[in-house]
Write a protein that holds these residues in place. Structure first.
Motif, short mmCIF file in Angstrom:
data_model
loop_
_atom_site.label_atom_id
_atom_site.label_comp_id
_atom_site.label_asym_id
_atom_site.label_seq_id
_atom_site.Cartn_x
_atom_site.Cartn_y
_atom_site.Cartn_z
N GLY A 39 0.63 -1.18 -0.14
CA GLY A 39 -0.01 0.41 0.12
C GLY A 39 0.94 1.59 -0.31
O GLY A 39 0.21 2.59 0.04
N ASP A 40 1.71 1.35 0.73
CA ASP A 40 2.66 2.42 0.34
C ASP A 40 3.31 3.45 -1.13
O ASP A 40 3.27 4.76 -1.19
CB ASP A 40 4.19 2.41 1.69
CG ASP A 40 4.23 2.03 2.67
OD1 ASP A 40 3.15 1.96 3.44
OD2 ASP A 40 5.12 1.01 3.35
N ALA A 41 3.02 1.97 -1.59
CA ALA A 41 3.46 2.30 -3.06
C ALA A 41 2.42 2.45 -4.06
O ALA A 41 2.93 3.64 -4.70
CB ALA A 41 3.50 0.94 -3.77
N VAL A 42 1.09 2.70 -3.54
CA VAL A 42 0.27 3.44 -4.85
C VAL A 42 0.08 4.83 -4.10
O VAL A 42 -0.07 5.35 -3.82
CB VAL A 42 -1.33 3.04 -4.26
CG1 VAL A 42 -2.56 3.53 -4.76
CG2 VAL A 42 -1.22 1.27 -4.27
N GLY A 43 0.25 5.27 -5.78
CA GLY A 43 0.28 7.08 -5.32
C GLY A 43 1.45 7.57 -5.29
O GLY A 43 1.55 9.02 -5.19
N ASN A 44 2.77 6.89 -5.23
CA ASN A 44 4.09 7.08 -4.86
C ASN A 44 4.66 7.48 -6.46
O ASN A 44 4.70 6.08 -7.14
CB ASN A 44 4.50 6.04 -3.78
CG ASN A 44 6.30 6.21 -3.81
OD1 ASN A 44 6.95 7.51 -4.63
ND2 ASN A 44 6.87 6.44 -2.68
#
Length: 354
Positions: free
Chosen positions: A285-290
């Motif tokens: 989830g940390d990657a989404v939108g990054n």
């Protein structure tokens, strides 16, 4: 089918227009690099399209369309009063200054290489196999080297090596360094130029990359204290290194755990391994939108995972493995001390000691 939210749909379409504009820019930007159009604007701008064509010896009609395309991209600037095109200092950092940390010529070449390799990767999706490094596109390895070079020029000597306590003084005195997965040699050469008392050996399993690396060493006049060898990581017989470095490549290896165990055996008892990997969170989830994760996950799908799957074991860590998983790999290989020494916008630097 659920009812459409028109606001969400319009937002998505607007995002897609921006994304497709970037994708459509890849061939025109590459032409601008190869034909010297960006450089001409930096050297002599502001220039009309006619003056730019004359300065570069190119056909005016094409140059005019190219210049307007780049102005629409936001990659060059247009003076609406005079119709002249020019580069701002910030645009020059991206498109002209080769030693800038944000020089992105290699990124556009890498995008083109991924498109070229698409049929082979699609076949791997179907058959579960891999695509060997160097096989997916004509010069993928050149594009990867060019993509990473600006970051290496601005970080290896200035930030990453100093983050390892006492390493810079040791390099200044003179130590033995193995740079594994060196590619075309940019990382190895930067270290060798900065620390003339140390000895450097670059290893890579891809023969054409090593040919380029040796040519670069000769061109820089340092072939007497840096050499490059075509060899897979687990086949390296040399031992007693003070430092092993690995830049953006452990995740590409088929057997990263076996490689890590082999590296432990290459080090002196007090030796260190500096592992540089793409920065990533430990939770998906940390990657989404990054935006950085977006780049790396797409590149990993097209390059890193297929490369690993083409080798023995084929663990396919991927370019977004994350610190926790990488630490588990290193500690599983017998490294007792692993920590994040430093990080940047695109990379994290792990230090491992036996």
């Amino acid at each position: 089918m659920a009812d459409l939210d028109m606001n969400n749909l319009n937002a998505l379409v607007g995002k897609m227009l921006g994304d497709l504009g970037g994708a459509f820019s890849v061939p025109t930007v590459r032409i601008g690099f190869r034909l010297g159009l960006f450089k001409a604007l930096a050297d002599a701008g502001p220039l009309s399209a006619a003056a730019l064509a004359q300065r570069t010896g190119l056909a005016e009609r094409y140059v005019r369309e190219w210049a307007m395309a780049q102005a629409c991209n936001g990659y060059v600037s247009l003076d609406p009063g005079t119709g002249a095109f020019f580069l701002t200092p910030e645009q020059a950092m991206v498109f002209v200054n080769e030693d800038s940390p944000v020089y992105l010529a290699g990124a556009f070449d890498l995008a083109a290489a991924m498109i070229e390799g698409e049929p082979k990767v699609e076949a791997a999706f179907r058959n579960g196999g891999g695509v060997a490094w160097g096989d997916s596109a004509g010069c993928l390895f050149c594009a990867v080297g060019a993509f990473f070079r600006p970051g290496y020029v601005n970080a290896i000597v200035q930030a990453w090596l100093p983050a390892l306590d006492g390493m810079v003084p040791a390099l200044e005195r003179g130590v033995r360094v193995a740079d594994i997965g060196c590619g075309v040699g940019f990382s190895t050469l930067l270290m060798a130029q900065a620390f003339p008392n140390s000895q450097f050996i670059g290893y890579d399993f891809h023969g054409p990359s090593i040919e380029q690396a040796n040519a670069h060493a000769a061109a820089h006049g340092i072939a007497d204290r840096v050499r490059f060898v075509t060899m897979a990581a687990k086949d390296i017989a040399d031992r007693d290194f003070d430092l092993v470095t690995m830049f953006d490549c452990l995740h590409d290896m088929g057997d990263p755990r076996g490689c890590a165990a082999h590296i432990k055996g290459m080090l002196k008892p007090d030796g260190r391994w500096m592992l540089v990997e793409p920065i990533a969170g430990d939770n998906p989830g940390d990657a989404v939108g990054n935006p950085v994760s977006r780049l790396y996950y797409n590149a990993s799908t097209m390059i890193c995972v297929p490369t690993s799957m083409a080798q023995e074991v084929g663990e396919a860590l991927g370019a977004q493995a994350g610190e926790a998983r990488l630490t588990e790999v290193l500690k599983g290989a017998g490294f007792g001390h692993v920590h994040r020494a430093t990080e940047g916008p695109f990379n994290m630097v792990l230090e491992a000691r036996p």
